[in-house]
Design a protein around this motif. Structure first.
Motif, PDB file in Angstrom:
ATOM      1  N   ASP A 173       0.849  -1.186   0.000  1.00  0.00           N
ATOM      2  CA  ASP A 173       0.000   0.000   0.000  1.00  0.00           C
ATOM      3  C   ASP A 173       0.890   1.243   0.000  1.00  0.00           C
ATOM      4  OD1 ASP A 173      -1.416   2.300   1.491  1.00  0.00           O
ATOM      5  OD2 ASP A 173      -3.073   0.925   1.071  1.00  0.00           O
ATOM      6  N   THR A 174       0.621   2.158  -0.926  1.00  0.00           N
ATOM      7  CA  THR A 174       1.462   3.344  -1.089  1.00  0.00           C
ATOM      8  C   THR A 174       1.597   4.138   0.204  1.00  0.00           C
ATOM      9  OG1 THR A 174       0.769   3.514  -3.398  1.00  0.00           O
ATOM     10  CG2 THR A 174       1.800   5.455  -2.424  1.00  0.00           C
ATOM     11  N   PHE A 175       0.504   4.326   0.901  1.00  0.00           N
ATOM     12  CA  PHE A 175       0.509   5.101   2.145  1.00  0.00           C
ATOM     13  C   PHE A 175       1.443   4.473   3.172  1.00  0.00           C
ATOM     14  CE2 PHE A 175      -1.368   5.654   6.429  1.00  0.00           C
ATOM     15  CZ  PHE A 175      -1.203   7.026   6.561  1.00  0.00           C
ATOM     16  N   PHE A 176       1.320   3.149   3.384  1.00  0.00           N
ATOM     17  CA  PHE A 176       2.142   2.488   4.396  1.00  0.00           C
ATOM     18  C   PHE A 176       3.591   2.339   3.936  1.00  0.00           C
ATOM     19  CE2 PHE A 176      -2.151   0.776   5.578  1.00  0.00           C
ATOM     20  CZ  PHE A 176      -2.251   1.509   6.745  1.00  0.00           C
ATOM     21  N   SER A 177       3.824   2.316   2.638  1.00  0.00           N
ATOM     22  CA  SER A 177       5.200   2.296   2.132  1.00  0.00           C
ATOM     23  C   SER A 177       5.924   3.588   2.497  1.00  0.00           C
ATOM     24  CB  SER A 177       5.208   2.114   0.611  1.00  0.00           C
ATOM     25  OG  SER A 177       4.720   0.847   0.246  1.00  0.00           O
ATOM     26  N   VAL A 178       5.233   4.710   2.323  1.00  0.00           N
ATOM     27  CA  VAL A 178       5.829   6.008   2.655  1.00  0.00           C
ATOM     28  C   VAL A 178       6.067   6.102   4.156  1.00  0.00           C
ATOM     29  CG1 VAL A 178       5.462   8.509   2.663  1.00  0.00           C
ATOM     30  CG2 VAL A 178       4.798   7.151   0.667  1.00  0.00           C
ATOM     31  N   VAL A 179       5.088   5.655   4.950  1.00  0.00           N
ATOM     32  CA  VAL A 179       5.242   5.664   6.406  1.00  0.00           C
ATOM     33  C   VAL A 179       6.446   4.820   6.819  1.00  0.00           C
ATOM     34  CG1 VAL A 179       4.215   4.903   8.586  1.00  0.00           C
ATOM     35  CG2 VAL A 179       2.810   6.116   6.909  1.00  0.00           C
ATOM     36  N   SER A 180       6.556   3.617   6.245  1.00  0.00           N
ATOM     37  CA  SER A 180       7.640   2.696   6.605  1.00  0.00           C
ATOM     38  C   SER A 180       9.003   3.280   6.263  1.00  0.00           C
ATOM     39  CB  SER A 180       7.456   1.355   5.886  1.00  0.00           C
ATOM     40  OG  SER A 180       6.231   0.749   6.250  1.00  0.00           O
ATOM     41  N   HIS A 181       9.098   3.904   5.100  1.00  0.00           N
ATOM     42  CA  HIS A 181      10.368   4.514   4.689  1.00  0.00           C
ATOM     43  C   HIS A 181      10.770   5.620   5.669  1.00  0.00           C
ATOM     44  CE1 HIS A 181      13.555   5.872   2.015  1.00  0.00           C
ATOM     45  NE2 HIS A 181      13.069   7.091   2.076  1.00  0.00           N
ATOM     46  N   ALA A 182       9.798   6.431   6.076  1.00  0.00           N
ATOM     47  CA  ALA A 182      10.084   7.521   7.006  1.00  0.00           C
ATOM     48  C   ALA A 182      10.518   6.982   8.371  1.00  0.00           C
ATOM     49  CB  ALA A 182       8.853   8.405   7.160  1.00  0.00           C
ATOM     50  N   VAL A 183       9.880   5.900   8.809  1.00  0.00           N
ATOM     51  CA  VAL A 183      10.256   5.279  10.081  1.00  0.00           C
ATOM     52  C   VAL A 183      11.706   4.818  10.029  1.00  0.00           C
ATOM     53  CG1 VAL A 183       9.895   3.259  11.562  1.00  0.00           C
ATOM     54  CG2 VAL A 183       7.933   4.589  10.772  1.00  0.00           C
ATOM     55  N   GLN A 184      12.076   4.144   8.958  1.00  0.00           N
ATOM     56  CA  GLN A 184      13.439   3.625   8.858  1.00  0.00           C
ATOM     57  C   GLN A 184      14.467   4.751   8.797  1.00  0.00           C
ATOM     58  OE1 GLN A 184      14.331  -0.040   6.857  1.00  0.00           O
ATOM     59  NE2 GLN A 184      12.242  -0.235   6.110  1.00  0.00           N
ATOM     60  N   GLU A 185      14.150   5.823   8.075  1.00  0.00           N
ATOM     61  CA  GLU A 185      15.091   6.948   7.995  1.00  0.00           C
ATOM     62  C   GLU A 185      15.303   7.593   9.362  1.00  0.00           C
ATOM     63  OE1 GLU A 185      13.630   9.680   5.003  1.00  0.00           O
ATOM     64  OE2 GLU A 185      15.223   9.023   3.642  1.00  0.00           O
ATOM     65  N   THR A 186      14.213   7.817  10.081  1.00  0.00           N
ATOM     66  CA  THR A 186      14.307   8.459  11.390  1.00  0.00           C
ATOM     67  C   THR A 186      15.030   7.571  12.396  1.00  0.00           C
ATOM     68  OG1 THR A 186      12.206   9.582  10.937  1.00  0.00           O
ATOM     69  CG2 THR A 186      12.975   9.597  13.215  1.00  0.00           C
ATOM     70  N   ALA A 187      14.722   6.281  12.363  1.00  0.00           N
ATOM     71  CA  ALA A 187      15.375   5.340  13.278  1.00  0.00           C
ATOM     72  C   ALA A 187      16.865   5.211  12.955  1.00  0.00           C
ATOM     73  CB  ALA A 187      14.705   3.972  13.186  1.00  0.00           C
ATOM     74  N   ARG A 188      17.200   5.159  11.686  1.00  0.00           N
ATOM     75  CA  ARG A 188      18.600   5.026  11.275  1.00  0.00           C
ATOM     76  C   ARG A 188      19.421   6.220  11.754  1.00  0.00           C
ATOM     77  NH1 ARG A 188      18.102   5.384   6.068  1.00  0.00           N
ATOM     78  NH2 ARG A 188      17.400   3.227   5.841  1.00  0.00           N
ATOM     79  N   ALA A 189      18.833   7.394  11.719  1.00  0.00           N
ATOM     80  CA  ALA A 189      19.536   8.598  12.168  1.00  0.00           C
ATOM     81  C   ALA A 189      19.878   8.522  13.658  1.00  0.00           C
ATOM     82  CB  ALA A 189      18.686   9.835  11.894  1.00  0.00           C
ATOM     83  N   GLN A 190      19.141   7.700  14.396  1.00  0.00           N
ATOM     84  CA  GLN A 190      19.402   7.514  15.827  1.00  0.00           C
ATOM     85  C   GLN A 190      20.104   6.182  16.112  1.00  0.00           C
ATOM     86  OE1 GLN A 190      18.780   9.901  18.108  1.00  0.00           O
ATOM     87  NE2 GLN A 190      18.128  11.195  16.388  1.00  0.00           N
ATOM     88  N   ASN A 191      20.673   5.593  15.040  1.00  0.00           N
ATOM     89  CA  ASN A 191      21.395   4.315  15.149  1.00  0.00           C
ATOM     90  C   ASN A 191      20.503   3.169  15.642  1.00  0.00           C
ATOM     91  OD1 ASN A 191      23.963   5.389  14.337  1.00  0.00           O
ATOM     92  ND2 ASN A 191      24.142   6.310  16.368  1.00  0.00           N
ATOM     93  N   TYR A 192      19.262   3.182  15.174  1.00  0.00           N
ATOM     94  CA  TYR A 192      18.327   2.105  15.492  1.00  0.00           C
ATOM     95  C   TYR A 192      18.013   1.307  14.235  1.00  0.00           C
ATOM     96  CZ  TYR A 192      16.900   2.648  20.358  1.00  0.00           C
ATOM     97  OH  TYR A 192      16.855   2.644  21.729  1.00  0.00           O
ATOM     98  N   LEU A 193      17.836   0.004  14.427  1.00  0.00           N
ATOM     99  CA  LEU A 193      17.431  -0.897  13.355  1.00  0.00           C
ATOM    100  C   LEU A 193      15.927  -1.119  13.447  1.00  0.00           C
ATOM    101  CD1 LEU A 193      18.304  -2.939  11.088  1.00  0.00           C
ATOM    102  CD2 LEU A 193      18.452  -4.656  12.904  1.00  0.00           C
TER     103      LEU A 193
END
Length: 319
Positions: free
Chosen positions: A56-76
């Motif tokens: 789903d396009t909406f949840f794909s965008v949400v998931s990408h944003a989650v990973q980017e924000t978590a990665r910036a804080q050294n989270y997997l």
């Protein structure tokens, strides 16, 4: 102990010792044992994310944003899709809490599932995205569903449409209930007597249902579609029935997606800040993990906007 101190930036490691440790790590290809770290009560530096549908396009965008924000804080981020099945979702939550992760971001398949009470009462912080939990109190991030829907229907009313129908999928969800309430609010304010609410179950079954609605004697002159699935199914049905959006019937959807600009006529829709939803929810979860909040729950509601294109009857120049 010296290796642990160096890796974690402890101030009492001399530059000479730190250099020796780094050289040994390079030669031995050493990697920290995160399982051992968790046994000593330290954070795993990982969070879980469970969405209904990754495609789903909406949840794909949400998931990408989650990973980017978590990665910036050294989270997997451990990502899972529940396929809108509460049984699968419950198993995924249990698996994540037993591995464990430090916290879970969840888009619930059902807001009233009994098992949700137990996970909220557990030791693993939970933040819901888009769909709040109704049987327990937890942190949540959502959007102005009711106000956004009213804004969409108001736009159709301003065009002069008299018979505006509401079409939705997954009408049992809290988000859908709020959007349907917004549809009713707008019609009540405009003193419109015509009210037609239709729930679609699937792409295949929707064709016959929509054909009956759109070719009947009391057919609507405008449609408000309450989520992107119903919008797509309606567009497909209109094409098969040779009914032109913006000319034969008006359409405004909730949940804008990029390919709506590629359709002729382009689709007017309420745009949710999907990336911001993911960013805000992730930051909130990490703050909760780090003990920065003492309140029982934090509820964040983000604004939505109406992107005006042509399917509502507006001309291209006014987009």
């Amino acid at each position: 102990m010296t290796v642990s101190r160096m890796i974690n930036g402890h101030p009492y490691v001399t530059p000479a010792t730190a250099k020796k440790v780094r050289e040994a790590i390079r030669k031995l290809n050493y990697r920290p044992n995160h399982a051992a770290r968790m046994l000593t009560g330290k954070l795993s530096r990982s969070i879980g994310l469970i969405v209904p549908d990754i495609s789903d396009t909406f949840f794909s965008v949400v998931s990408h944003a989650v990973q980017e924000t978590a990665r910036a804080q050294n989270y997997l981020v451990w990502l899972a899709a529940s396929e809108d099945d509460p049984t699968i979702e419950a198993a995924q939550v249990e698996s994540m809490t037993h591995h464990p992760v430090d916290g879970i971001l969840l888009v619930p398949t059902q807001s009233r599932e009994p098992y949700l009470k137990s996970i909220v009462a557990g030791n693993t912080p939970v933040v819901t995205i888009d769909r709040p939990i109704e049987v327990a109190t937890t942190d949540s991030v959502g959007v102005e569903n009711q106000a956004g829907a009213a804004m969409a229907v108001d736009h159709l009313v301003e065009h002069g449409y008299k018979k505006i129908a509401c079409i939705s999928a997954n009408a049992h969800l809290r988000t859908m209930k709020d959007r349907i309430a917004g549809y009713r609010d707008s019609l009540r304010k405009a003193k419109r007597s015509y009210q037609n609410e239709l729930e679609l179950k699937s792409s295949a079954s929707s064709k016959a249902v929509l054909a009956e609605l759109l070719t009947g004697r009391n057919r609507p002159d405008a449609l408000f579609t309450a989520n992107n699935a119903s919008t797509i199914w309606v567009i497909e049905a209109l094409k098969e029935l040779n009914i032109q959006m913006g000319k034969d019937i008006a359409l405004v959807g909730f949940d804008d997606v990029d390919f709506f600009t590629l359709i002729t006529p382009s689709v007017t829709a309420v745009r949710q800040p999907a990336a911001e939803l993911g960013n805000v929810a992730t930051r909130l979860l990490l703050q909760r993990i780090n003990g920065e909040f003492k309140s029982t729950s934090v509820r964040t509601i983000l604004p939505v906007t109406l992107t005006i294109r042509e399917s509502c009857g507006c001309r291209r120049a006014s987009a």
